[in-house]
Design an enzyme around this catalytic site. Sequence first.
Site, PDB file in Angstrom:
ATOM      1  N   LYS A  63       0.826  -1.197   0.000  1.00 15.75           N
ATOM      2  CA  LYS A  63       0.000   0.000   0.000  1.00 15.75           C
ATOM      3  C   LYS A  63       0.868   1.259   0.000  1.00 15.75           C
ATOM      4  O   LYS A  63       1.934   1.289   0.611  1.00 15.75           O
ATOM      5  CB  LYS A  63      -0.899   0.008   1.239  1.00 15.75           C
ATOM      6  CG  LYS A  63      -1.858  -1.147   1.296  1.00 15.75           C
ATOM      7  CD  LYS A  63      -2.529  -1.275   2.661  1.00 15.75           C
ATOM      8  CE  LYS A  63      -3.492  -0.151   2.944  1.00 15.75           C
ATOM      9  NZ  LYS A  63      -4.326  -0.450   4.128  1.00 15.75           N
TER      10      LYS A  63
ATOM     11  N   SER B 228      -9.143  -0.463   3.224  1.00  9.67           N
ATOM     12  CA  SER B 228      -8.261   0.497   2.590  1.00  9.67           C
ATOM     13  C   SER B 228      -7.219  -0.122   1.679  1.00  9.67           C
ATOM     14  O   SER B 228      -6.498   0.588   0.984  1.00  9.67           O
ATOM     15  CB  SER B 228      -7.553   1.316   3.670  1.00  9.67           C
ATOM     16  OG  SER B 228      -6.743   0.485   4.482  1.00  9.67           O
TER      17      SER B 228
ATOM     18  N   SER C 276      -9.635  -3.692   6.753  1.00  8.52           N
ATOM     19  CA  SER C 276      -8.969  -3.097   5.591  1.00  8.52           C
ATOM     20  C   SER C 276      -8.158  -4.068   4.747  1.00  8.52           C
ATOM     21  O   SER C 276      -7.825  -3.763   3.610  1.00  8.52           O
ATOM     22  CB  SER C 276      -8.050  -1.954   6.044  1.00  8.52           C
ATOM     23  OG  SER C 276      -8.797  -0.865   6.493  1.00  8.52           O
TER      24      SER C 276
END
Length: 541
Positions: A147, A222, A246
């Site tokens: 990420k 996320s 997430s």
Amino acid sequence: MATSSKSKKIKRRDSGDCKSIVQKVLLIFYFTFREFIDWIVDGIFRFIYSDDRKIKLPNIKYSFLKYSASSLAEKIRSRELKSEEVVRGFIERIKEVNPSLNAVVDDRFEEALEEAKAADFFLQNTEMKLDELKEKKPFLGVPFTCKESTAAKGMAFTCGLVSRKGVRATEDALVVENVKNSGAILIGVTNVPEINLWCETRNNVYGQTVNPYNNNRTTGGSSGGEACIISSCGSPMGIGTDIGGSTRMPAHYCGVYGHKPTTGLISTKGLTFRTGSEGKTMVTAGTITRYAEDIIPFLKVLLGDNQTQLKLDTKVNLQELHYYYVLDPGDMRVSPLSKEIIASLLKVVDHLGTISNNSIEKVNFPGFRYCLSLWRHAMSKEPSNFAKDLGNQQKEVMLSCELPKLLFGRCNFTLPAIMRLIDLKVLPPTKATWAEKEINELKEELIEMLGNDGVFLFPSCPLDAPFHYASFLRPYNFAYWAIFNVLEFPVTQVPLGLSKNGLPLGIQIVSAPYNDHLCIAVAQELEKAFGGWIPPYNTDT
């Protein structure tokens, strides 16, 4: 069907008098009404987003793009494949699909190719045996992604904030360092929601990531960019992070495996603004992979020295495990479970019933009615300041200043960030004494039920991947993931085929803390039984 003493106790607490019967009737009416509202919402968004305009991802050019990370590592170690060939292939795939998906937001392709050449040179000249290579460098020459909000030296590190545009990480997060030390090669970083706190991957720096199965649908958040590019064969494995689902939410929506390990075993250093020294937190890094066989070797790398606290090499006898499941957790702020989600869970129950020596028990716990409220309370105890994080750790962002800007289209923050500020600054907090009591009681009940030989089948989400922006009308549907952050249990998100909409379905497999190996073993069994990841591209071309 066998019934444990614990579930008998729960049934006594939940049943009985006229008041209880009236409550159940009202709940049936309420959830029927909610189901009708969800049907209207989907109808409106289906009209807005025509499936006639769906993108279709091209088939892969190289067969190794769909191999597991473990298989790639084995073939590179044994010189069947060159790391340079593999890394180049994944880079080509990203360039091919990313313009449609917007999953990878920064890359290091040239550096990755040089590192791949170095890995090949090392393998040509080393005297290390294959077993020694596997132990010391388990992912030598294998590409990976992470990420954008997880620090990777030299890579973009905005966390989706406009004020951080152009910021690059000066060092690796500890988890990134661990994966690099395993011999893996970072090829890019992936999109996230602003400060990681929303159930759709969109921000004002990079824009929106779309679902690889249907670009009209969300990837979740996320870790949405991460799950998207892995499902699309642009990366074989990636690092997720999880504070309220997430890792598991995007894994569910994108049809891959997401494992949230037992909380507290993996350093948070380098995850957004975390230094790793903040103290107790629900945040944990986790694995995102296309195949269940990659979870344990990848998890060992993330854990580092802490892998000794788990029993990841212990062989699991699936016949002797005790299995439990919930069909209706009952949180009123969450949409009712769709028939397809229920059917997915029940087919797992049926399958495990054919291999287990124990009866599979349907249970429920009153605490699951409050998943959202308990997570909201747990978030209030997190060692972070969301308003200050929005201000890039330099100042607290003021709701009174940003709300008017939002109304006039001049706000640099996304609507979910403003909604989070409203939740923190305007809405009354969850009553702490009540929440702590409910959390402790639910945790104790589940630990007693599961012990060291039990797994729990739990719904992931009431629906398949929503249309873009539809989550604003049902923002609490993440709660069935989030409750296990609160409880700090290990959970594996398992894909289970596609819905009538052509979107992934799945369930969560839960075990008691430090028993990650149990839910991973069940995930591996379900992959054999039901096929696991299904490519989001046309395999006939």
